[in-house]
Scaffold this motif. Structure first.
Motif, PDB file in Angstrom:
ATOM      1  N   ALA A 101       0.830  -1.207   0.000  1.00 12.43           N
ATOM      2  CA  ALA A 101       0.000   0.000   0.000  1.00 12.43           C
ATOM      3  C   ALA A 101       0.864   1.256   0.000  1.00 12.43           C
ATOM      4  CB  ALA A 101      -0.946  -0.013   1.201  1.00 12.43           C
ATOM      5  N   VAL A 102       1.948   1.252   0.773  1.00 10.93           N
ATOM      6  CA  VAL A 102       2.861   2.408   0.796  1.00 10.93           C
ATOM      7  C   VAL A 102       3.560   2.544  -0.552  1.00 10.93           C
ATOM      8  CG1 VAL A 102       4.960   3.348   1.855  1.00 10.93           C
ATOM      9  CG2 VAL A 102       3.136   2.408   3.297  1.00 10.93           C
ATOM     10  N   ALA A 103       3.977   1.448  -1.143  1.00  8.12           N
ATOM     11  CA  ALA A 103       4.586   1.503  -2.478  1.00  8.12           C
ATOM     12  C   ALA A 103       3.604   2.108  -3.478  1.00  8.12           C
ATOM     13  CB  ALA A 103       5.018   0.103  -2.911  1.00  8.12           C
ATOM     14  N   ILE A 136      -4.922  -0.883   3.029  1.00  8.29           N
ATOM     15  CA  ILE A 136      -5.132  -0.541   1.632  1.00  8.29           C
ATOM     16  C   ILE A 136      -4.711   0.912   1.420  1.00  8.29           C
ATOM     17  CG2 ILE A 136      -7.010  -2.209   1.408  1.00  8.29           C
ATOM     18  CD1 ILE A 136      -8.967   0.173   1.332  1.00  8.29           C
ATOM     19  N   ALA A 137      -4.459   1.280   0.166  1.00  4.32           N
ATOM     20  CA  ALA A 137      -4.079   2.652  -0.186  1.00  4.32           C
ATOM     21  C   ALA A 137      -5.317   3.453  -0.565  1.00  4.32           C
ATOM     22  CB  ALA A 137      -3.096   2.634  -1.348  1.00  4.32           C
ATOM     23  N   VAL A 138      -5.282   4.746  -0.237  1.00 10.48           N
ATOM     24  CA  VAL A 138      -6.361   5.672  -0.572  1.00 10.48           C
ATOM     25  C   VAL A 138      -5.753   6.846  -1.332  1.00 10.48           C
ATOM     26  CG1 VAL A 138      -8.144   7.213   0.364  1.00 10.48           C
ATOM     27  CG2 VAL A 138      -7.554   5.092   1.580  1.00 10.48           C
ATOM     28  N   HIS A 139      -6.366   7.177  -2.472  1.00  6.75           N
ATOM     29  CA  HIS A 139      -5.940   8.368  -3.223  1.00  6.75           C
ATOM     30  C   HIS A 139      -7.176   8.976  -3.861  1.00  6.75           C
ATOM     31  CE1 HIS A 139      -3.675  10.509  -6.578  1.00  6.75           C
ATOM     32  NE2 HIS A 139      -3.436  11.142  -5.452  1.00  6.75           N
ATOM     33  N   GLY A 140      -7.621  10.088  -3.292  1.00  6.00           N
ATOM     34  CA  GLY A 140      -8.854  10.708  -3.762  1.00  6.00           C
ATOM     35  C   GLY A 140     -10.023   9.767  -3.542  1.00  6.00           C
ATOM     36  N   GLN A 141     -10.766   9.507  -4.595  1.00  6.09           N
ATOM     37  CA  GLN A 141     -11.899   8.585  -4.513  1.00  6.09           C
ATOM     38  C   GLN A 141     -11.499   7.141  -4.816  1.00  6.09           C
ATOM     39  OE1 GLN A 141     -14.969   9.605  -3.422  1.00  6.09           O
ATOM     40  NE2 GLN A 141     -13.842  11.482  -3.047  1.00  6.09           N
ATOM     41  N   ASP A 142     -10.207   6.930  -5.113  1.00  6.04           N
ATOM     42  CA  ASP A 142      -9.724   5.600  -5.464  1.00  6.04           C
ATOM     43  C   ASP A 142      -9.163   4.881  -4.241  1.00  6.04           C
ATOM     44  OD1 ASP A 142     -10.311   5.966  -8.178  1.00  6.04           O
ATOM     45  OD2 ASP A 142      -8.363   6.898  -8.541  1.00  6.04           O
TER      46      ASP A 142
END
Length: 126
Positions: free
Chosen positions: A23-25, A89-95
């Motif tokens: 997730a960090v990657a 998990i990774a979060v970026h905006g709405q993704d």
């Protein structure tokens, strides 16, 4: 968001799953091998995560799952696969990117970790 898939799953004998590493990657758009496997470090994984984020220009702000999702960061919680294992998990905006090969996501969010650019924080302090 270019998602990175974890290579070590929970239940692998003698290992901890590397969802957090993946997730960090994903957040930093780095190859998996350029990110530590935080939960297998000798030191506190949360402190190691914060230090790694700082080296990459981010501050980490931890909140519970009742807060809104961050624009950029991590979400932690149980999955349909195992309610007793905390998954990242990774979060970026709405993704959202679930690094597990199933891509099943979380059943609920217990913790968010917002990644805030240090440059923006410094500019706001002036």
């Amino acid at each position: 968001m270019n998602g990175v898939t974890q290579t070590i799953l929970a239940g692998t004998p003698g290992r901890q799953g590397n969802c957090l590493q993946a997730a960090v990657a994903t957040i930093l758009n780095l190859p998996l091998d350029d990110v530590p496997h935080f939960v297998e470090l000798d030191e506190s994984w949360s402190e190691a995560l914060a230090a790694f984020a700082t080296r990459h220009g981010y501050a980490t702000v931890w909140t519970d799952g009742y807060h809104p999702a961050p624009h950029l960061g991590l979400a932690f919680g149980p999955t349909i696969r195992d309610a007793d294992i905390v998954h990242a998990i990774a979060v970026h905006g709405q993704d959202y990117w679930d690094p597990h090969p199933s891509r099943a996501g979380l059943t609920s969010v217990t913790t968010y970790v917002a990644w805030q650019p240090l440059a923006g924080l410094r500019a706001g302090d002036q």
